[in-house]
Design an enzyme around this catalytic site. Structure first.
Site, PDB file in Angstrom:
ATOM      1  N   THR A   7       0.848  -1.187   0.000  1.00 43.10           N
ATOM      2  CA  THR A   7       0.000   0.000   0.000  1.00 43.10           C
ATOM      3  C   THR A   7       0.888   1.242   0.000  1.00 43.10           C
ATOM      4  O   THR A   7       2.035   1.205   0.452  1.00 43.10           O
ATOM      5  CB  THR A   7      -0.954   0.024   1.208  1.00 43.10           C
ATOM      6  OG1 THR A   7      -0.195   0.178   2.407  1.00 43.10           O
ATOM      7  CG2 THR A   7      -1.784  -1.242   1.277  1.00 43.10           C
ATOM      8  N   GLY A   8       0.346   2.324  -0.542  1.00 46.53           N
ATOM      9  CA  GLY A   8       1.142   3.543  -0.644  1.00 46.53           C
ATOM     10  C   GLY A   8       2.331   3.375  -1.571  1.00 46.53           C
ATOM     11  O   GLY A   8       3.386   3.987  -1.365  1.00 46.53           O
ATOM     12  N   ALA A   9       2.160   2.586  -2.628  1.00 44.28           N
ATOM     13  CA  ALA A   9       3.282   2.266  -3.510  1.00 44.28           C
ATOM     14  C   ALA A   9       3.687   3.422  -4.414  1.00 44.28           C
ATOM     15  O   ALA A   9       4.706   3.336  -5.089  1.00 44.28           O
ATOM     16  CB  ALA A   9       2.943   1.044  -4.366  1.00 44.28           C
ATOM     17  N   GLY A  11       4.350   6.423  -3.203  1.00 38.30           N
ATOM     18  CA  GLY A  11       5.208   7.298  -2.412  1.00 38.30           C
ATOM     19  C   GLY A  11       6.658   6.877  -2.481  1.00 38.30           C
ATOM     20  O   GLY A  11       7.009   5.840  -3.056  1.00 38.30           O
ATOM     21  N   ILE A  13       8.947   5.810  -0.149  1.00 41.02           N
ATOM     22  CA  ILE A  13       9.309   4.538   0.481  1.00 41.02           C
ATOM     23  C   ILE A  13       8.599   3.389  -0.230  1.00 41.02           C
ATOM     24  O   ILE A  13       9.180   2.319  -0.433  1.00 41.02           O
ATOM     25  CB  ILE A  13       8.979   4.563   1.985  1.00 41.02           C
ATOM     26  CG1 ILE A  13       9.895   5.555   2.715  1.00 41.02           C
ATOM     27  CG2 ILE A  13       9.114   3.174   2.604  1.00 41.02           C
ATOM     28  CD1 ILE A  13       9.580   5.728   4.193  1.00 41.02           C
ATOM     29  N   GLY A  14       7.346   3.604  -0.622  1.00 38.36           N
ATOM     30  CA  GLY A  14       6.602   2.569  -1.329  1.00 38.36           C
ATOM     31  C   GLY A  14       7.253   2.189  -2.645  1.00 38.36           C
ATOM     32  O   GLY A  14       7.362   1.003  -2.981  1.00 38.36           O
ATOM     33  N   TYR A 150      -0.336  11.580  15.124  1.00 37.37           N
ATOM     34  CA  TYR A 150       0.523  10.705  14.322  1.00 37.37           C
ATOM     35  C   TYR A 150       1.237   9.691  15.215  1.00 37.37           C
ATOM     36  O   TYR A 150       1.304   8.498  14.903  1.00 37.37           O
ATOM     37  CB  TYR A 150       1.527  11.557  13.553  1.00 37.37           C
ATOM     38  CG  TYR A 150       2.429  10.807  12.611  1.00 37.37           C
ATOM     39  CD1 TYR A 150       1.956  10.331  11.392  1.00 37.37           C
ATOM     40  CD2 TYR A 150       3.767  10.593  12.923  1.00 37.37           C
ATOM     41  CE1 TYR A 150       2.793   9.659  10.509  1.00 37.37           C
ATOM     42  CE2 TYR A 150       4.610   9.922  12.054  1.00 37.37           C
ATOM     43  CZ  TYR A 150       4.121   9.457  10.849  1.00 37.37           C
ATOM     44  OH  TYR A 150       4.957   8.787   9.986  1.00 37.37           O
TER      45      TYR A 150
END
Length: 242
Positions: A7-9, A11, A13-14, A150
């Protein structure tokens, strides 16, 4: 070859994680919310480099209550690994955080991954193998002033993997979290250059982490070599907090 969901690929880090996981021979579902072009470009890049693997883009807003249902509906094959990498920071005084932001963060960082993994883990249990990895944060370990919300949700992720690891260990499944310190990603754009330099001065290594350094740790935790590591929160932070 296994199938992995990141998930969040779209971004920083993704994307770095997807490249490392693809390098290890896995096919990948590349989840994104708003970064469609980045996800598609990454899919094309990886497909050209690894033609025997698939790299399928899937879209869902996991900060919404129906986001997990939408994402699950786009996965046409079972996965044996999940890298939950969704997230954004929220900086401001605790007493000024509006209710809708609290709900959004809890949904994105806690409720959605809980429901998502609840569904995806069933085939892993039957197959007696699987990897669950969260990209958490150092603030989930130490807490951060002006980032209370956060810190709270990231701390919840850290505790989640510790509890889940105990429950699924008999099924050959590991659950871990990577809790980076300051990483050189667009998320840091919320801070001024002066503040970033102050952070660097606090870090014994004198610099921010690179996304590929975090991805390499995730790659290892996804590998067979990490089979006896579970329930751990590993913080890559340049000796900032030890």
């Amino acid at each position: 070859m296994e199938n992995v969901l990141i998930t969040g690929a779209s971004g920083a880090i993704g994307q770095a994680t997807a490249r490392k996981i693809a390098e290890s021979g896995h096919s990948i579902y590349l989840h994104y919310n708003t970064g469609e072009k980045r996800a598609n470009d990454l899919s094309q890049e990886l497909s050209a480099q690894y033609p025997d693997q698939f790299f399928t883009c899937v879209q869902a807003d996991l900060s919404e209550t129906r986001g997990t249902e939408k994402l699950l509906g786009e996965l046409d094959l079972p996965v044996s690994g999940v890298v939950y990498n969704c997230g954004k920071s929220q900086v401001g005084l605790f007493q000024d955080v509006p209710e809708h932001i609290v709900q959004e963060f809890v949904q994105l960082q806690l409720t959605s991954p809980f429901r998502l993994i609840q569904h995806l883990i069933q085939p892993m249990i039957r197959a007696k193998k699987g990897r669950i990895i969260f990209v958490s944060s150092i603030w989930g370990l130490t807490g951060a002033s002006t980032e209370v919300l956060y810190s709270m949700v990231k701390g919840g992720q850290n505790t989640f993997v510790k509890a889940l690891a105990k429950e699924v260990a008999p099924s050959g499944i590991t659950a871990n979290a990577v809790a980076p310190g300051a990483v050189n990603t667009p998320m840091m754009n919320e801070f001024s250059k002066e503040n970033i330099e102050l952070v660097k001065d606090e870090i014994p290594m004198g610099r921010l982490a690179r996304p590929d350094e975090i991805a390499s740790l995730i790659q290892f935790l996804m590998s067979p070599a990490s089979g006896y590591i579970s329930g751990q929160v590993i913080s890559a932070n340049g000796a900032w907090y030890c």
